[in-house]
Design a protein around this motif. Sequence first.
Motif, short mmCIF file in Angstrom:
data_model
loop_
_atom_site.label_atom_id
_atom_site.label_comp_id
_atom_site.label_asym_id
_atom_site.label_seq_id
_atom_site.Cartn_x
_atom_site.Cartn_y
_atom_site.Cartn_z
N LEU A 70 0.84 -1.19 0.00
CA LEU A 70 0.00 0.00 0.00
C LEU A 70 0.88 1.25 0.00
O LEU A 70 1.88 1.30 0.71
CB LEU A 70 -0.87 0.04 1.25
CG LEU A 70 -2.11 -0.84 1.27
CD1 LEU A 70 -2.84 -0.65 2.60
CD2 LEU A 70 -3.03 -0.48 0.11
N SER A 71 0.51 2.20 -0.81
CA SER A 71 1.20 3.49 -0.79
C SER A 71 0.25 4.57 -0.33
O SER A 71 -0.96 4.46 -0.51
CB SER A 71 1.71 3.86 -2.18
OG SER A 71 2.84 3.11 -2.49
N ARG A 72 0.81 5.62 0.24
CA ARG A 72 0.01 6.76 0.67
C ARG A 72 0.47 7.98 -0.12
O ARG A 72 1.65 8.33 -0.09
CB ARG A 72 0.21 6.95 2.18
CG ARG A 72 -0.55 8.11 2.76
CD ARG A 72 -0.55 7.92 4.27
NE ARG A 72 -1.02 9.11 4.95
CZ ARG A 72 -1.65 9.07 6.12
NH1 ARG A 72 -1.88 7.92 6.73
NH2 ARG A 72 -2.05 10.18 6.70
N ILE A 73 -0.46 8.56 -0.83
CA ILE A 73 -0.15 9.74 -1.64
C ILE A 73 -0.78 10.94 -0.96
O ILE A 73 -1.97 10.92 -0.66
CB ILE A 73 -0.71 9.59 -3.07
CG1 ILE A 73 -0.16 8.34 -3.75
CG2 ILE A 73 -0.42 10.84 -3.90
CD1 ILE A 73 -0.75 8.07 -5.13
N THR A 74 0.02 11.97 -0.71
CA THR A 74 -0.53 13.19 -0.13
C THR A 74 -0.39 14.32 -1.15
O THR A 74 0.71 14.60 -1.62
CB THR A 74 0.22 13.56 1.16
OG1 THR A 74 0.29 12.39 1.98
CG2 THR A 74 -0.49 14.66 1.92
N ILE A 75 -1.52 14.90 -1.50
CA ILE A 75 -1.52 15.94 -2.53
C ILE A 75 -2.08 17.23 -1.94
O ILE A 75 -3.16 17.22 -1.35
CB ILE A 75 -2.38 15.54 -3.73
CG1 ILE A 75 -1.85 14.24 -4.36
CG2 ILE A 75 -2.44 16.65 -4.78
CD1 ILE A 75 -2.80 13.59 -5.33
N VAL A 76 -1.34 18.31 -2.08
CA VAL A 76 -1.89 19.61 -1.69
C VAL A 76 -2.46 20.26 -2.94
O VAL A 76 -1.79 20.33 -3.97
CB VAL A 76 -0.81 20.52 -1.08
CG1 VAL A 76 -1.42 21.87 -0.67
CG2 VAL A 76 -0.19 19.84 0.13
N THR A 77 -3.71 20.66 -2.85
CA THR A 77 -4.38 21.20 -4.03
C THR A 77 -5.18 22.43 -3.67
O THR A 77 -5.39 22.73 -2.49
CB THR A 77 -5.28 20.13 -4.69
OG1 THR A 77 -5.82 20.66 -5.90
CG2 THR A 77 -6.42 19.72 -3.78
N LYS A 78 -5.63 23.14 -4.68
CA LYS A 78 -6.40 24.35 -4.46
C LYS A 78 -7.62 24.28 -5.35
O LYS A 78 -7.51 23.90 -6.51
CB LYS A 78 -5.55 25.56 -4.86
CG LYS A 78 -5.95 26.84 -4.18
CD LYS A 78 -4.90 27.90 -4.42
CE LYS A 78 -5.35 28.85 -5.49
NZ LYS A 78 -4.41 29.95 -5.74
#
Lengths: 183, 589
Positions: free
Chosen positions: A61-69
Amino acid sequence: MSKPKSAYSQPTKFGKEDHHIIVVWVDNEAGVLARVIGLFSGRGYNIESLAVAEIDKIKHLSRITIVTKGTPEVIQQIKLQLGKLIPVHKVADFSRNDPKILFKELALLKVVGATKKLDKAKKLCKKHDGLILDKTKKSFVIQVTALRREIDKLVTILKPLGLISVSRTGAVAMTKGDEVFTQ
Amino acid sequence: MPKLLSGAEIVFKSLEDQKVEYIFGYPGGAVLPIYDELKNHKTIKHILARHEQGAGHAAEGYARSSGKPGVLLVTSGPGATNAVTALTDAYMDSIPIVCISGQVPTHLIGTDAFQECDTTGITRPCTKHNWLVKDVNDLADIMNQAFRIATTGRPGPVLVDIPKDIQFNKGVYKVSKNKLEKKLNGALTHKINLKEVDKFIEMIKKSSKPIFYSGGGVINSGPKASELLRELVSLTGFPITSTLQGLGAYPGDDPQFLGMLGMHGTYEANNAMHDCDLMINVGARFDDRITGKIDEFSPKSKKIHIDIDPSSIGKNVKVDLAITSDVTELLQAVIKRFKEKNKNFIESNKQKTAKWWTRINEWREKKSLNFINSKETIKPQHAVQRLYELTKNQDTFITTEVGQHQMWAAQHYKFNKPNRWMTSGGLGTMGYGLPAAIGVQIAHPKKLVVDIAGEASILMNIQEMSTAIQYRLPVKIFILNNEYMGMVRQWQELLHDKNYSESYTEALPDFVKLAEAYGAVGIRAKNPDELDEKIKEMIKIDKPVIFDCVVDKVENCYPMIPSGKPHNQMLLGPEDEKEEVSDEGKTLV
C-alpha cells in the motif's frame, strides 16, 4: 472578428478557492501514480505539492498526499473521481485550516557564505528546531520540518544570507489523537 | 500440478468463461499468437473489420443493442492507437468494452521497437482501467477483472495489453476470488436507503409542476429499468422528457412524453425543464448540451438525481436529493413504497398538476418540430419521418453518425423500446454509425438495422462496407445527402457571418456506384414523390444498401437553444433567426 467565437460555453461562476490536502491510499502497482496525477492534469485540477511512498511492504500500500487548491465543487469532484480509480482504497480530504490535523513538510537548505552570515542564518533556523546535517567553514546543510508557509518564509529570509540550494518534500498529513481516518 | 496453458489459450479460456460469442478485431504482428489460437475455439466468432476504429464502434453497437460487453482485439502500435477513438467514445457514453491489444515482447518494451507504443499510457484517460500484463500467471485474473470492471457500476471500456512473449508463455489458469466486490465506482455502499426513498416520494407529493428527465443510465441498467420507469411515470401521471441517449426507455409516442430536451430538444420539453418545481433526473448527467446556460438552468426547481456514478452527482448542477444507485434497484424500491402508501395518487394529484399540463399543452401547440415541407426537394426531416412511418411496424434498430441528421433522427424517429437507438452522444464521433450498425446486425441477425447518416460522416468509416459484405450483414445506410457538413454549416450561418469555411464537400463519390463497387446495392432518391417507393425497396433488399437521399442543402436543424441562452429562449425556425445572437453568446454552443 472582434471577439473569439467558439462552440463552448464560458465559465459563469467562480466559487472561492481553498487549499485542501488530499490523502489517497493506493495499491503500489505499476502506473498507479500516473493514474492519480493524470486525473489531476486531465481534469484541470491543481497540484501544489505531492508526497508519495509505500507505507505497507506486505500489502503493498502506498500513501499519496496531494496539496491542491480549488472551489468546494472542484474538491468534491477530486475526491469522487479519485474514488473511482480501481487501485484507490480510500480518499481523505483535509482543509488546510483543520485544527485536528497535523501537517508537516521537510526541507533541506544549503547556505554558503562567510562565518558571520552563517551564524546569523543558523540563528534564524533555530526557531524551527533545524537539524544541522553537514557543516564546513564556508557552509552548512540544515534539515527543517515545518509548515509549508513557514518554510516559504524561512527561504525568503535566508536568501540574502547565502541560501543557494533548497530541496523540499511535499506536505504529509496525519490526524491528531487516537482517531484513524476510515471510509 | 495444474495444466499449463499458453497466454493465448488463457485469453480464449476466459472469453469462453465469459460466454463471449463475438470478437471484433484486426490482426497484426503482436497479436498473432492469439489469432493462431482462434481456430481451436468454435464458439467464438471473429469479425474482421477494415480499421480498428471500425472494429471498436462495431463492438460498441453490439454491446449497446445486446446489453452484453463488446470485445475488441487489436495489435500493438497503430492497432491500439486506431482503437483510441472507439475507446474514448465508449468511455463517454458508458458502454462496456473489453479491448485486448498485443504489445511488443517484454524485453523490447521501451526500446521504440517496431509497432511499439505506450498503449496503457495512451489509453489511461479513456478507459475505466487498463493493464499491461507482465506475468502470464496474472493473465486469467486480469481478464476476469477486466470483464467485471467493464460491466459493473457505470459501465465503460477497459484494455488489457499483452506482450507477445506473454501470449506464448505457459502459465496456470486460475481465477482468484474477486477483491473488488465491495467497490462500485468508488461508492462503498449501494444499499437502498429507505429514508431517501421516502424523501423522494415526499418531494413527488409536494410538487405541482413536476417533470421526469431520464437518460442513458436507464438503458444501461437493463430492460427492466425501462419497464419500471414506465410504471412510475404512469403511477404519478407526470410528464417525462429524455436525453439523446435515453431515447427508447420511455415510448416516444406516449402522450406523457414531451420529446427530447436540450439544444435541439422540443419547445415543450425545454420549457417544462425551465419552469418546473421538481425535476427527477433518472440516470442522466446534466451534460452541457442539456443544461444550456448553467446558471439559468431550471432556476426554481427542486432536483432529484439518481446516478450510479457518485462523481456525476453535483458535478454540473447542485441537487436537493442525490441518490447513488442503479436505476432498476432504486425504481423498484420507490414503486413498492409508493404503492403501499399512495393508492390513489393519480386521482388526488390530477388537480394539482392540471394547470401544469395545461401549460405544457400550450407549449406543445407551438409544434416546435414542424418544418416547411416542399414538393420539389426532399426535406431531411420529411425523409426521417417517412423512414419512421415505413419501418415502425417492425422491430427496427437505428444507429447514426454525428451532425444534423443525428438530431433529425432523434427528433423525428420515435423509439418504443430500449437498446434500439445507438448514437455517439458524448464524444460525437463522425463515422460511428456504419460500424455500429454492423455490430448491431451481428447481435440481431434477422432485424432491420438502419444507419441514418450524413454524406460527410459516412465517408469517415466507409471502408466497413466491405465488412458488411463479407459477413452478409444487410445493414441499410440512409444518407441525408446535402453535400455540406450540415451542423458546421448551420453554425457558420448563425454565428460566423455565413462564412462557410471548408464545410462544403466539393467532390463526393457517386454513392450508388460506391455501393456497387463494394458489392452492395445503391439507391438514390431525388424528389419527394419517389421517396416512399424507394424506402420500401430498400427495406426489401436482403443485402447492404446505401440509400443516397438527396435533400435540401441549406435546411437548418430547429428548434435550437442558441448560444448563451437559457432553456426558455429557443429559436423555433428561420423566422426567429433575425434576433441577433450576442457576441457573448457566439462563444457558446
